[in-house]
Design an enzyme around this catalytic site. Structure first.
Site, short mmCIF file in Angstrom:
data_model
loop_
_atom_site.label_atom_id
_atom_site.label_comp_id
_atom_site.label_asym_id
_atom_site.label_seq_id
_atom_site.Cartn_x
_atom_site.Cartn_y
_atom_site.Cartn_z
N CYS A 2 13.10 35.78 19.82
CA CYS A 2 14.01 34.46 19.04
C CYS A 2 15.30 34.55 19.22
O CYS A 2 16.27 35.37 18.48
CB CYS A 2 13.54 34.21 17.66
SG CYS A 2 14.48 32.99 16.57
N GLU A 103 12.16 28.61 22.02
CA GLU A 103 11.80 29.59 23.15
C GLU A 103 11.77 29.02 24.55
O GLU A 103 11.61 27.72 24.50
CB GLU A 103 10.41 30.27 22.69
CG GLU A 103 10.23 30.74 21.40
CD GLU A 103 10.60 32.12 21.23
OE1 GLU A 103 11.33 32.73 22.20
OE2 GLU A 103 10.62 32.79 20.37
#
Length: 226
Positions: A2, A103
């Site tokens: 992340c 992402e």
DNA sequence: CCAGACGTTGTT
DNA sequence: GTCTGG
DNA sequence: CCAGACGTTGTT
DNA sequence: GTCTGG
């Protein structure tokens, strides 16, 4: 992993959802929260307010705070073995509020995706925080987001995802002193409560920060495997 | 004992 | 600070 | 995570 | 390629 997320709601919503005091002169909604920025977290030591810490953990013993550039994430699997994170795991945990994270899927072209809860609610990612002091004793507060294996939804996109806690787990994460109990929280979130869609390259630059960075570029391809 | 590292990710 | 390697 | 820089000397 | 900054 992340390496970018979204917290674009009004302060009032954070305040109500997490039962914290939010100072509007400190808090600014952001569609593009990036490492190195001062971002809102809720710490175990001051759970009644939003704290603003820099994303990228600098262990208290570090000689050079630049190490924080590398420690934006913490692997759940090795959190107790790592000198950089062990102390923080025991005493300095936090929640990182968000209403989406991003992402990038590797391929011939790198495609960014937005991941969120189906109900579009705020959620909390599990984090660690630290206080570092320079030679003049100036304090630097930093944090890192814990990652784990991907769930079914995330697997086609990436091999890691942030740990997302449900409401009961949020309380435990901030209050428990039991290592086993804390470790047991660090698992992939339920796939069927989440969704994902592709977005444009606008997200790539941390300087872009408008609603447009989360626009769906392929409205017909909401479901994996794309 | 002291010295030196201490990280994640993805890619090859 | 704490662990590993020499 | 991605974007963008990445060097020395001396002089202004 | 690798590091720094956001």
């Amino acid at each position: 992993m992340c390496g970018r997320f979204q917290l674009s709601v009004k302060g009032k919503h954070i305040s109500e959802r997490f039962n914290v005091e939010v100072f509007d002169e400190m808090y600014k909604p952001s569609f593009n929260c990036a490492p190195g920025q001062n971002l809102p977290v809720i710490t175990n030591t001051e759970p009644g307010k939003l704290s603003f810490f820099k994303w990228g953990l600098v262990p208290f013993w570090a000689k050079d705070p630049k190490i924080g550039n590398k420690l934006i994430n913490t692997r759940a699997e090795t959190i107790l073995e790592n000198p950089s994170f062990k102390a923080a795991f025991t005493r300095r945990r936090c929640l990182v509020p968000a209403n989406g994270f991003f992402e990038w899927k590797k391929g011939t072209k790198k495609i960014p995706f937005r991941v969120l809860l189906k109900n579009e609610n705020l959620f909390a990612m599990a984090g660690l925080w630290e206080t570092w002091k320079d030679q003049e004793n100036n304090m630097l507060h930093t944090f890192s987001i814990i990652t784990t294996q991907p769930n079914e939804l995330m697997t086609p996109i990436h091999n890691r995802m942030p740990v997302i806690l449900n409401r009961e787990q949020e309380t435990v994460w901030l209050k428990s002193t039991n290592s086993d109990e804390l470790i047991s929280l660090l698992t992939p979130f339920q796939s069927d409560e989440m969704e994902v869609y592709p977005i444009s390259d606008l997200i790539n630059s941390p300087f872009n920060n408008s609603q447009s960075v989360i626009s769906n570029v392929k409205p017909d391809t909401l479901k994996p495997p794309f």
